[in-house]
Each structure stands twice: as C-alpha cells, then as structure tokens.
Design a protein around this motif. Structure first.
Motif, PDB file in Angstrom:
ATOM      1  N   PRO A  90      -0.869  -5.810   1.536  1.00 16.76           N
ATOM      2  CA  PRO A  90      -1.833  -5.889   1.122  1.00 16.76           C
ATOM      3  C   PRO A  90      -1.487  -4.765  -0.455  1.00 16.76           C
ATOM      4  O   PRO A  90      -2.279  -5.079  -1.281  1.00 16.76           O
ATOM      5  CB  PRO A  90      -2.844  -4.393   2.026  1.00 16.76           C
ATOM      6  CG  PRO A  90      -2.301  -5.732   3.382  1.00 16.76           C
ATOM      7  CD  PRO A  90      -0.909  -6.004   3.184  1.00 16.76           C
ATOM      8  N   ALA A  91      -0.819  -3.649  -0.154  1.00 14.00           N
ATOM      9  CA  ALA A  91      -0.677  -3.038  -1.065  1.00 14.00           C
ATOM     10  C   ALA A  91       0.431  -3.478  -2.154  1.00 14.00           C
ATOM     11  O   ALA A  91      -0.397  -2.939  -3.241  1.00 14.00           O
ATOM     12  CB  ALA A  91       0.775  -1.765  -0.822  1.00 14.00           C
ATOM     13  N   ALA A  92       0.853  -4.535  -2.040  1.00 17.33           N
ATOM     14  CA  ALA A  92       1.616  -4.827  -3.272  1.00 17.33           C
ATOM     15  C   ALA A  92       0.705  -6.509  -3.578  1.00 17.33           C
ATOM     16  O   ALA A  92       0.665  -6.091  -4.857  1.00 17.33           O
ATOM     17  CB  ALA A  92       3.349  -5.799  -2.504  1.00 17.33           C
ATOM     18  N   ARG A  93      -0.329  -6.284  -2.558  1.00 17.29           N
ATOM     19  CA  ARG A  93      -0.841  -7.761  -3.722  1.00 17.29           C
ATOM     20  C   ARG A  93      -2.024  -6.678  -5.190  1.00 17.29           C
ATOM     21  O   ARG A  93      -2.692  -7.687  -5.670  1.00 17.29           O
ATOM     22  CB  ARG A  93      -1.841  -8.346  -2.861  1.00 17.29           C
ATOM     23  CG  ARG A  93      -0.846  -8.971  -1.633  1.00 17.29           C
ATOM     24  CD  ARG A  93      -2.072  -9.520  -0.508  1.00 17.29           C
ATOM     25  NE  ARG A  93      -3.669 -10.052  -0.441  1.00 17.29           N
ATOM     26  CZ  ARG A  93      -3.559 -11.431  -1.021  1.00 17.29           C
ATOM     27  NH1 ARG A  93      -2.460 -12.759  -1.072  1.00 17.29           N
ATOM     28  NH2 ARG A  93      -4.887 -11.729  -1.019  1.00 17.29           N
ATOM     29  N   ALA A  94      -2.418  -5.535  -4.455  1.00 15.47           N
ATOM     30  CA  ALA A  94      -3.090  -4.824  -4.879  1.00 15.47           C
ATOM     31  C   ALA A  94      -3.073  -4.805  -6.469  1.00 15.47           C
ATOM     32  O   ALA A  94      -3.278  -4.240  -7.426  1.00 15.47           O
ATOM     33  CB  ALA A  94      -3.171  -3.328  -4.363  1.00 15.47           C
ATOM     34  N   ILE A  95      -1.247  -4.529  -6.738  1.00 11.72           N
ATOM     35  CA  ILE A  95      -0.330  -4.063  -7.629  1.00 11.72           C
ATOM     36  C   ILE A  95      -1.254  -5.141  -9.009  1.00 11.72           C
ATOM     37  O   ILE A  95      -0.800  -5.250  -9.804  1.00 11.72           O
ATOM     38  CB  ILE A  95       0.418  -3.449  -7.878  1.00 11.72           C
ATOM     39  CG1 ILE A  95       1.160  -2.446  -6.787  1.00 11.72           C
ATOM     40  CG2 ILE A  95       1.511  -3.266  -8.735  1.00 11.72           C
ATOM     41  CD1 ILE A  95       2.328  -2.283  -6.104  1.00 11.72           C
TER      42      ILE A  95
ATOM     43  N   VAL B  75       6.891  -7.512 -10.074  1.00 13.26           N
ATOM     44  CA  VAL B  75       6.408  -6.905  -8.808  1.00 13.26           C
ATOM     45  C   VAL B  75       7.289  -7.350  -7.915  1.00 13.26           C
ATOM     46  O   VAL B  75       8.467  -6.750  -7.001  1.00 13.26           O
ATOM     47  CB  VAL B  75       5.146  -7.142  -7.956  1.00 13.26           C
ATOM     48  CG1 VAL B  75       5.114  -6.675  -7.010  1.00 13.26           C
ATOM     49  CG2 VAL B  75       4.843  -6.652  -9.375  1.00 13.26           C
ATOM     50  N   ALA B  76       8.209  -8.824  -7.227  1.00 13.09           N
ATOM     51  CA  ALA B  76       8.503  -9.106  -6.695  1.00 13.09           C
ATOM     52  C   ALA B  76      10.672  -8.629  -6.937  1.00 13.09           C
ATOM     53  O   ALA B  76      11.075  -8.106  -6.189  1.00 13.09           O
ATOM     54  CB  ALA B  76       9.011 -10.278  -5.632  1.00 13.09           C
ATOM     55  N   ALA B  77      10.713  -8.944  -8.034  1.00 16.29           N
ATOM     56  CA  ALA B  77      11.685  -8.440  -8.967  1.00 16.29           C
ATOM     57  C   ALA B  77      12.431  -7.271  -8.763  1.00 16.29           C
ATOM     58  O   ALA B  77      13.528  -6.838  -8.784  1.00 16.29           O
ATOM     59  CB  ALA B  77      12.229  -9.133 -10.069  1.00 16.29           C
ATOM     60  N   ARG B  78      11.147  -6.429  -8.623  1.00 14.82           N
ATOM     61  CA  ARG B  78      11.460  -4.768  -8.405  1.00 14.82           C
ATOM     62  C   ARG B  78      10.717  -4.176  -7.193  1.00 14.82           C
ATOM     63  O   ARG B  78      10.814  -3.044  -6.968  1.00 14.82           O
ATOM     64  CB  ARG B  78      11.193  -3.808  -9.540  1.00 14.82           C
ATOM     65  CG  ARG B  78       9.338  -4.099  -9.969  1.00 14.82           C
ATOM     66  CD  ARG B  78       8.831  -3.072 -10.537  1.00 14.82           C
ATOM     67  NE  ARG B  78       7.485  -2.863 -10.789  1.00 14.82           N
ATOM     68  CZ  ARG B  78       6.150  -3.688 -11.567  1.00 14.82           C
ATOM     69  NH1 ARG B  78       6.913  -4.773 -11.773  1.00 14.82           N
ATOM     70  NH2 ARG B  78       5.085  -3.410 -11.049  1.00 14.82           N
ATOM     71  N   THR B  79      10.739  -4.921  -5.959  1.00 14.47           N
ATOM     72  CA  THR B  79      10.661  -4.535  -5.001  1.00 14.47           C
ATOM     73  C   THR B  79      11.576  -4.496  -3.895  1.00 14.47           C
ATOM     74  O   THR B  79      11.958  -5.141  -3.520  1.00 14.47           O
ATOM     75  CB  THR B  79       9.611  -5.962  -3.758  1.00 14.47           C
ATOM     76  OG1 THR B  79       8.517  -5.604  -4.905  1.00 14.47           O
ATOM     77  CG2 THR B  79       9.021  -5.012  -2.782  1.00 14.47           C
TER      78      THR B  79
ATOM     79  N   ALA C  98      -0.164   2.512   3.401  1.00 17.72           N
ATOM     80  CA  ALA C  98      -0.520   2.499   1.937  1.00 17.72           C
ATOM     81  C   ALA C  98      -0.170   4.094   1.414  1.00 17.72           C
ATOM     82  O   ALA C  98      -0.637   4.645   1.903  1.00 17.72           O
ATOM     83  CB  ALA C  98      -1.126   1.644   0.914  1.00 17.72           C
ATOM     84  N   TYR C  99       1.208   4.050   0.894  1.00 13.59           N
ATOM     85  CA  TYR C  99       1.046   5.607  -0.065  1.00 13.59           C
ATOM     86  C   TYR C  99       1.959   5.283  -1.241  1.00 13.59           C
ATOM     87  O   TYR C  99       2.418   4.134  -1.284  1.00 13.59           O
ATOM     88  CB  TYR C  99       1.926   6.615   1.044  1.00 13.59           C
ATOM     89  CG  TYR C  99       2.768   6.720   1.072  1.00 13.59           C
ATOM     90  CD1 TYR C  99       4.813   6.907   0.433  1.00 13.59           C
ATOM     91  CD2 TYR C  99       3.446   5.465   2.489  1.00 13.59           C
ATOM     92  CE1 TYR C  99       5.275   6.296   1.242  1.00 13.59           C
ATOM     93  CE2 TYR C  99       4.489   5.627   2.916  1.00 13.59           C
ATOM     94  CZ  TYR C  99       5.415   5.396   1.907  1.00 13.59           C
ATOM     95  OH  TYR C  99       7.016   5.527   2.303  1.00 13.59           O
TER      96      TYR C  99
ATOM     97  N   ASP D  81       5.286   2.113  -5.870  1.00 11.44           N
ATOM     98  CA  ASP D  81       3.406   2.140  -4.454  1.00 11.44           C
ATOM     99  C   ASP D  81       4.402   1.661  -3.015  1.00 11.44           C
ATOM    100  O   ASP D  81       5.734   1.208  -3.335  1.00 11.44           O
ATOM    101  CB  ASP D  81       2.924   0.828  -5.057  1.00 11.44           C
ATOM    102  CG  ASP D  81       2.203   2.022  -6.145  1.00 11.44           C
ATOM    103  OD1 ASP D  81       1.136   2.713  -5.559  1.00 11.44           O
ATOM    104  OD2 ASP D  81       2.363   0.954  -7.329  1.00 11.44           O
ATOM    105  N   ALA D  82       4.049   2.154  -2.435  1.00 18.44           N
ATOM    106  CA  ALA D  82       4.834   1.659  -1.230  1.00 18.44           C
ATOM    107  C   ALA D  82       3.546   1.689   0.376  1.00 18.44           C
ATOM    108  O   ALA D  82       2.846   1.832   0.363  1.00 18.44           O
ATOM    109  CB  ALA D  82       6.202   3.372  -0.593  1.00 18.44           C
ATOM    110  N   TRP D  83       4.695   0.792   1.118  1.00 23.02           N
ATOM    111  CA  TRP D  83       3.480   0.210   2.296  1.00 23.02           C
ATOM    112  C   TRP D  83       4.672   0.764   3.730  1.00 23.02           C
ATOM    113  O   TRP D  83       5.801   0.483   3.364  1.00 23.02           O
ATOM    114  CB  TRP D  83       2.942  -0.734   2.642  1.00 23.02           C
ATOM    115  CG  TRP D  83       3.354  -1.862   2.235  1.00 23.02           C
ATOM    116  CD1 TRP D  83       4.112  -2.664   2.991  1.00 23.02           C
ATOM    117  CD2 TRP D  83       4.498  -2.585   1.284  1.00 23.02           C
ATOM    118  NE1 TRP D  83       5.256  -3.470   3.035  1.00 23.02           N
ATOM    119  CE2 TRP D  83       5.422  -3.633   1.969  1.00 23.02           C
ATOM    120  CE3 TRP D  83       4.672  -2.105  -0.552  1.00 23.02           C
ATOM    121  CZ2 TRP D  83       6.024  -4.389   0.962  1.00 23.02           C
ATOM    122  CZ3 TRP D  83       5.394  -2.644  -1.492  1.00 23.02           C
ATOM    123  CH2 TRP D  83       5.495  -3.886  -0.730  1.00 23.02           C
TER     124      TRP D  83
END
Length: 313
Positions: A53-58, A168-172, A247-248, A261-263
């Motif tokens: 969810p934290a990534a989806r929100a981005i 987003v995935a490429a910098r996760t 999530a933080y 952004d992290a979870w």
C-alpha cells in the motif's frame, strides 16, 4: 529501461457486441485492454511496488493534478480509494484482490463510481516474469463500463500509472528476513519506544533519541552514531502503524529533505515472522548512491540485530 503501451492493445467487444442493454435502460460497453512494461528491477521488487500500500500510494496517481487517497488499503482484502481532481467530483474505486501469487500473478476487480452512481467494473490481471536483470509486467484489463469515456479514461490512467510504477520500482529497495519469533514479539520490538533504539541500525551503530512517539501521525527524531563516532541525523514520520505493517517517511535530519518512503510488513507463519522492509528512494540517484555505500548489506545487519535482540539470531 523502456516503457511503452503494448501495440496489440485489444478493444474487442465481449460476446461480439459493442453495446448491451443494462438494467434500467443503460448501455454497457465492453473492452479488453493490454499493457506491457519492461522494468529495471527484479521481479520480487516489482511485486512489492505493485502490492504494498505505501508504494501504491506513490505511483497510483496518473498525473500531478490528481490526488489518490487510500481510505482502506490491504492486499488480500478489499481496498477503497478516492481519485481527486480540483473542481471535479471525487471518483471512488473499490478494489478486491481475488488471487495473489507472489511475484507471479495478481487478479483483482475494480468497481468505479462517482456521486454514488456506478460507472464501470473491471477485472485486472497482472502477470510478472523475469527478463534479463529486470522483469516484465503484463496487465490485462477486462472492462465493462456504463459511461462513454471510461475506456479512454482507463487507457490513459493505466498507461500513466504504469509509467509511474516503472520509475518507482527502479528506485525501490526490498530487504527480507525470516525471524524465529511470533509476529506479536517482532511488532512490539519495533513499536516500543524503549526497545526500538536498542537494536535499530547496522552492526556497530547506536541511536541517540531526541524525540519519539510511535503511533500513526507520530515521529522519531534521532541520531545514528557510527563506530567511528560519526553522527547521522535522522527523522522518521509515521503514517500508519498496525500489527501487519508500518508506513513511514525518512528525512535527512529533523524536518530535512525527504530521503525515502518506507514500509515494513510482518507476515506470521508457524511461529516465525517474515519481515519485509521496503524503501522507495526519492530519486534514482539516491537509490544508486545507497546501493553503492552498501545499504542492502547494512539493512540486513539491522534486521539481524532485531533477530538477535529477540533471541532468534
């Protein structure tokens, strides 16, 4: 990394009909849309970016003018979000996860409404496959709509959203560790203001807390002190704390620039807990810099300290 719409995008009508009568005299429109992306990230990382969810929100908002607010967000259970554009009615999306095969396939339904009026229903299937050093994502949307513009809206929205996702995935960065302790024990070690500073950080590092309040809307302002005495100011802002995930946001020092952004999620199985720590770095350059100084190894050391703190190392 490439990011393009599948040239074979299909808009075939279901059952050979462009339109079919609906109850109440409405007209239904059917289409099958297909999208494909090549992503410069491992499949396991892409899966986390797709489902967490934290990534989806981005990445969910298709444009800067659009705000997506998740009212409920929990992979494996129904989620509800609002798509907001200034001056326009909110669009409500209810999503139910029907099948989750980790790093392979997800299937979900989407029900879209506005002003309490149904606009469309869709079945969304996402297939994940390794491709070279990265991965390939194929998304198929089977759409049934009651509004004329829904097919174009879905095409535009998914196209833009998947472009966001590839970035987003490429910098996760994703770290995992199975800890031989119940989830409740892991959770308490992570959310107790007395215990968190005792184990947080890589081997040889210590924490000096300035302010800590571990709750939704809370924060932790602290210094990490390296083995050579170097001080690294940190600031964590907590957006969500619940027993299965946290999530933080990570800042460089108190109220400093955002770092990531992290979870963290906690999945219990037979007395053990799989801890998954994900971080979406603010820029690709920060992600590469973090990898370069050994963030993966240092993060694994942190999870190792947690395991040892719990007597499960």
């Amino acid at each position: 990394m490439t990011s393009d719409l599948d040239p074979d995008t299909d808009s075939r009508p279901a059952r050979g009909q462009d339109e079919a009568p609906q109850e109440g005299g409405g007209i239904g429109r059917f289409a099958t849309l297909r999208f494909q992306r090549q992503v410069a990230a491992p499949v396991a990382t892409l899966w986390q970016a797709w489902t967490a969810p934290a990534a989806r929100a981005i990445w969910a908002a298709p444009a800067p003018s659009v705000t997506v607010e998740f009212l409920k967000a929990d992979p494996g259970a129904p989620e509800v979000s609002l798509c907001k554009v200034a001056g326009q009615p909110d669009i409500r999306c209810e999503c139910g996860w029907l099948d989750l095969q980790a790093a392979q396939r997800s299937v979900n339904y989407e029900l879209v409404s506005s002003g309490g009026v149904a606009r469309s229903a869709a079945l969304v299937t996402a297939d994940f496959a390794p491709r070279g050093e990265g991965s390939q994502l194929t998304v198929t949307v089977q759409l049934s709509s009651l509004a004329e513009d829904m097919e174009a809206g879905y095409r535009q929205g998914f196209d833009a959203g998947l472009d966001n996702l590839t970035g987003v995935a490429a910098r996760t960065m994703v770290l995992e560790r199975v800890i031989r302790a119940p989830r409740r024990a892991v959770w308490e070690a992570w959310t107790n203001p007395k215990t968190l500073p005792q184990w947080w950080g890589p081997d040889g590092f210590s924490c000096r807390t300035r302010r800590i309040e571990l709750r939704t809307g809370g924060e932790w302002v602290f210094d990490m002190i390296g083995p050579d005495g170097t001080v690294f100011p940190n600031h964590h802002r907590y957006h969500e704390l619940r027993e299965d995930r946290i999530a933080y946001t990570l800042l460089w020092g108190e109220d400093g620039p955002k770092h990531a952004d992290a979870w963290v999620s906690f999945e219990e199985a037979e007395g053990t807990t799989r801890v998954t720590l994900g971080m979406v770095f603010t820029t690709a350059a920060e992600f590469q810099e973090a990898k370069g100084f050994g963030a993966v190894e240092l993060g694994q050391q942190t999870l190792g300290k947690l395991a040892r703190f719990l007597g499960a190392g």
